[in-house]
Scaffold this motif. Structure first.
Motif, mmCIF file in Angstrom:
data_model
loop_
_atom_site.group_PDB
_atom_site.id
_atom_site.type_symbol
_atom_site.label_atom_id
_atom_site.label_comp_id
_atom_site.label_asym_id
_atom_site.label_seq_id
_atom_site.Cartn_x
_atom_site.Cartn_y
_atom_site.Cartn_z
ATOM 1 N N ALA A 61 0.838 -1.204 0.000
ATOM 2 C CA ALA A 61 0.000 0.000 0.000
ATOM 3 C C ALA A 61 0.873 1.254 0.000
ATOM 4 C CB ALA A 61 -0.925 -0.003 1.215
ATOM 5 N N SER A 62 1.938 1.223 0.766
ATOM 6 C CA SER A 62 2.819 2.397 0.860
ATOM 7 C C SER A 62 3.566 2.646 -0.443
ATOM 8 C CB SER A 62 3.814 2.213 2.015
ATOM 9 O OG SER A 62 3.112 2.036 3.235
ATOM 10 N N GLN A 63 3.862 1.571 -1.185
ATOM 11 C CA GLN A 63 4.457 1.746 -2.515
ATOM 12 C C GLN A 63 3.477 2.459 -3.435
ATOM 13 O OE1 GLN A 63 5.385 -2.324 -3.645
ATOM 14 N NE2 GLN A 63 7.528 -2.137 -3.029
ATOM 15 N N LEU A 71 7.248 3.479 3.978
ATOM 16 C CA LEU A 71 8.114 2.469 3.365
ATOM 17 C C LEU A 71 9.365 2.259 4.211
ATOM 18 C CD1 LEU A 71 7.914 3.334 -0.445
ATOM 19 C CD2 LEU A 71 7.275 1.166 0.615
ATOM 20 N N ASP A 72 9.971 3.359 4.585
ATOM 21 C CA ASP A 72 11.191 3.319 5.386
ATOM 22 C C ASP A 72 10.949 2.562 6.694
ATOM 23 O OD1 ASP A 72 13.904 4.241 5.952
ATOM 24 O OD2 ASP A 72 12.968 5.536 7.440
ATOM 25 N N MET A 73 9.862 2.910 7.365
ATOM 26 C CA MET A 73 9.537 2.276 8.642
ATOM 27 C C MET A 73 9.228 0.787 8.466
ATOM 28 S SD MET A 73 6.353 3.123 11.175
ATOM 29 C CE MET A 73 7.181 4.451 12.037
ATOM 30 N N VAL A 118 -6.185 1.575 -4.177
ATOM 31 C CA VAL A 118 -6.591 2.414 -5.314
ATOM 32 C C VAL A 118 -8.091 2.173 -5.510
ATOM 33 C CG1 VAL A 118 -5.965 3.172 -7.627
ATOM 34 C CG2 VAL A 118 -4.295 1.967 -6.255
ATOM 35 N N LEU A 119 -8.838 2.605 -4.502
ATOM 36 C CA LEU A 119 -10.257 2.259 -4.388
ATOM 37 C C LEU A 119 -11.063 2.675 -5.615
ATOM 38 C CD1 LEU A 119 -12.386 1.074 -2.436
ATOM 39 C CD2 LEU A 119 -12.728 3.374 -1.542
ATOM 40 N N THR A 120 -10.756 3.873 -6.146
ATOM 41 C CA THR A 120 -11.562 4.408 -7.246
ATOM 42 C C THR A 120 -11.299 3.679 -8.566
ATOM 43 O OG1 THR A 120 -9.870 6.122 -7.534
ATOM 44 C CG2 THR A 120 -11.805 6.697 -6.238
ATOM 45 N N ASP A 121 -10.335 2.796 -8.591
ATOM 46 C CA ASP A 121 -10.071 2.013 -9.796
ATOM 47 C C ASP A 121 -10.693 0.621 -9.622
ATOM 48 O OD1 ASP A 121 -9.137 0.966 -12.137
ATOM 49 O OD2 ASP A 121 -7.049 0.787 -11.485
ATOM 50 N N GLY A 122 -12.022 0.565 -9.670
ATOM 51 C CA GLY A 122 -12.688 -0.736 -9.603
ATOM 52 C C GLY A 122 -13.542 -0.956 -8.369
ATOM 53 N N PHE A 123 -13.315 -0.168 -7.291
ATOM 54 C CA PHE A 123 -14.155 -0.233 -6.084
ATOM 55 C C PHE A 123 -14.258 -1.661 -5.526
ATOM 56 C CE2 PHE A 123 -15.338 3.331 -8.740
ATOM 57 C CZ PHE A 123 -15.132 4.392 -7.883
ATOM 58 N N VAL A 124 -13.128 -2.319 -5.457
ATOM 59 C CA VAL A 124 -13.008 -3.681 -4.916
ATOM 60 C C VAL A 124 -13.957 -4.656 -5.650
ATOM 61 C CG1 VAL A 124 -12.813 -5.121 -2.841
ATOM 62 C CG2 VAL A 124 -12.457 -2.644 -2.672
ATOM 63 N N PRO A 125 -13.526 -5.106 -6.822
ATOM 64 C CA PRO A 125 -14.361 -6.029 -7.617
ATOM 65 C C PRO A 125 -14.647 -7.330 -6.865
ATOM 66 C CG PRO A 125 -12.497 -5.200 -8.923
ATOM 67 C CD PRO A 125 -12.269 -4.775 -7.508
ATOM 68 N N ASP A 126 -15.777 -7.958 -7.210
ATOM 69 C CA ASP A 126 -16.188 -9.220 -6.578
ATOM 70 C C ASP A 126 -15.086 -10.278 -6.618
ATOM 71 O OD1 ASP A 126 -18.720 -8.510 -5.728
ATOM 72 O OD2 ASP A 126 -19.663 -9.036 -7.643
ATOM 73 N N GLU A 127 -14.421 -10.407 -7.774
ATOM 74 C CA GLU A 127 -13.426 -11.482 -7.903
ATOM 75 C C GLU A 127 -12.245 -11.271 -6.954
ATOM 76 O OE1 GLU A 127 -14.651 -9.630 -10.323
ATOM 77 O OE2 GLU A 127 -13.110 -8.871 -11.697
ATOM 78 N N VAL A 128 -11.909 -10.019 -6.693
ATOM 79 C CA VAL A 128 -10.807 -9.737 -5.758
ATOM 80 C C VAL A 128 -11.229 -10.096 -4.331
ATOM 81 C CG1 VAL A 128 -9.350 -7.925 -4.775
ATOM 82 C CG2 VAL A 128 -9.848 -7.927 -7.230
ATOM 83 N N ASN A 152 -3.462 2.709 4.697
ATOM 84 C CA ASN A 152 -3.896 3.785 3.800
ATOM 85 C C ASN A 152 -4.108 5.094 4.552
ATOM 86 O OD1 ASN A 152 -4.770 3.566 0.732
ATOM 87 N ND2 ASN A 152 -4.802 1.502 1.611
ATOM 88 N N SER A 153 -4.557 4.996 5.774
ATOM 89 C CA SER A 153 -4.750 6.200 6.595
ATOM 90 C C SER A 153 -3.399 6.813 6.969
ATOM 91 C CB SER A 153 -5.548 5.860 7.847
ATOM 92 O OG SER A 153 -6.827 5.362 7.493
#
Lengths: 170, 171
Positions: A61-63, A71-73, A118-128, A152-153
């Motif tokens: 997520a940090s990447q 990332l460092d932490m 990247v929630l807005t790219d697909g909004f967590v599709p069913d298959e995922v 993410n927060s």
């Protein structure tokens, strides 16, 4: 890249080439917000019960969110939990790296991490979601979702305020 | 295609049926839910409640969080927010005269922090917002945007069902 000028020692008054320095951003974070964020992270990690996987998830997520501080932490914490250098090196291409580097359970968790991040790219599709549900029971899955949400927060809090890696003021 | 003349339970005639939730995360992870409630309370301290609802609605629109839209549009209306300002929110750049300069600055930051990977909160956005908020208030605004993004992630990923929220239920 700009090429250097012929002057080896430019006059001190010369402005260095390149973009203007970025303005300072706030380092403030409310103590209660910080404490609640820590409680949230601790609860999510405890419920997932897999510290090494938790680090892979938080690093991925940090990447994506380009959170240098996180990332460092988490690179340090991941190594403490025995995550291999090979996994750390190939995390950015985990799907291509395949079964030899990340097992199916890890890949399902990483796929969910990317979809929730990247929630807005697909909004967590069913298959995922279904792929993750095959490898985690309902309680683990709820805590995995929580962990992805928590990192993410932190990513948002750190990137928005542009906290540099290794900073002690955040 | 077959047509039906009967109305199913809990659906309005002709409407698609309600989708069941994927995961009852709050029951499955009660400690997480408790910490989220605590975080939410901490992040709203010192912020104008009216501004906060606009921020929450806008982030929830972008993230398509149905349960969050249900909750925050109803809470905003119950708190006296105008229907017009809520309707215009998804087009606020085209309807600036419905909002104060501070609200517009907060909405711009909300979008940048929400769609983080599209620009990673550019300097010009941060600077414009920083002109309208004291430093401590700006830090709280960033926290509040972060928290609604967290609720949105739970709501969307676990597909919480909208439509049943009563204003003030979680206030």
């Amino acid at each position: 890249m700009t090429s250097s000028t012929t002057t080896a020692h430019p006059p001190a008054s010369t402005t260095a080439p390149g973009p203007a320095p970025a303005p300072a951003r706030t380092t403030l974070l409310d103590d209660d917000v910080r404490a609640a964020m820590r409680a949230l992270g601790a609860a999510a990690k405890k419920g997932l019960g897999d510290p090494a996987l938790a680090e892979l998830v938080q690093l991925r997520a940090s990447q994506l969110n380009r959170c240098a501080f996180c990332l460092d932490m988490h690179l340090g914490i991941a190594r403490e939990h025995g995550v291999s250098e090979r996994q750390l090196d190939l995390l950015d291409a985990w799907e291509e790296a395949g079964d030899g580097v990340f097992d199916e359970r890890e890949r399902a968790a990483l796929a969910l991490t990317e979809a929730v991040t990247v929630l807005t790219d697909g909004f967590v599709p069913d298959e995922v979601h279904q792929r993750a549900a095959r490898h985690f029971d309902a309680a683990q899955l709820a805590h995995l979702v929580a962990l992805i949400t928590v990192i993410n927060s932190w990513n948002r809090l750190m990137v928005s305020r542009r906290i540099p890696p290794g900073s002690t003021r955040w | 295609m077959t047509t039906t003349t009967t109305t199913e339970t809990n659906t309005t005639d002709g409407y698609a049926p309600e989708q069941p939730p994927r995961l009852d995360w709050a029951a499955l992870a009660p400690d997480v839910f408790k910490a989220m409630v605590r975080l939410d309370a901490a992040a709203r301290k010192g912020l104008d409640p009216r501004l906060l609802e606009l921020v929450k609605i806008r982030a929830s629109q972008i993230n398509q969080c149905a349960i969050c839209l249900d909750m925050h549009s109803k809470d905003a209306l119950a708190a006296g927010e105008s229907v017009e300002r809520i309707i215009q929110l998804s087009a606020w750049r085209e309807s600036p005269h419905f909002y104060t300069e501070r609200e517009l600055a907060a909405l711009e930051l909300t979008e940048a922090v929400t769609v983080l990977t599209d620009g990673f909160v550019p300097d010009e956005v941060y600077e414009r917002t920083a002109k309208h908020f004291e430093e401590a208030e700006l830090a709280q605004l960033i926290a509040a945007i972060t928290v609604i993004n967290a609720w949105n992630r739970f709501g969307v990923t676990c597909r919480r069902t909208p439509g049943h929220y009563q204003p003030g239920q979680h206030a």
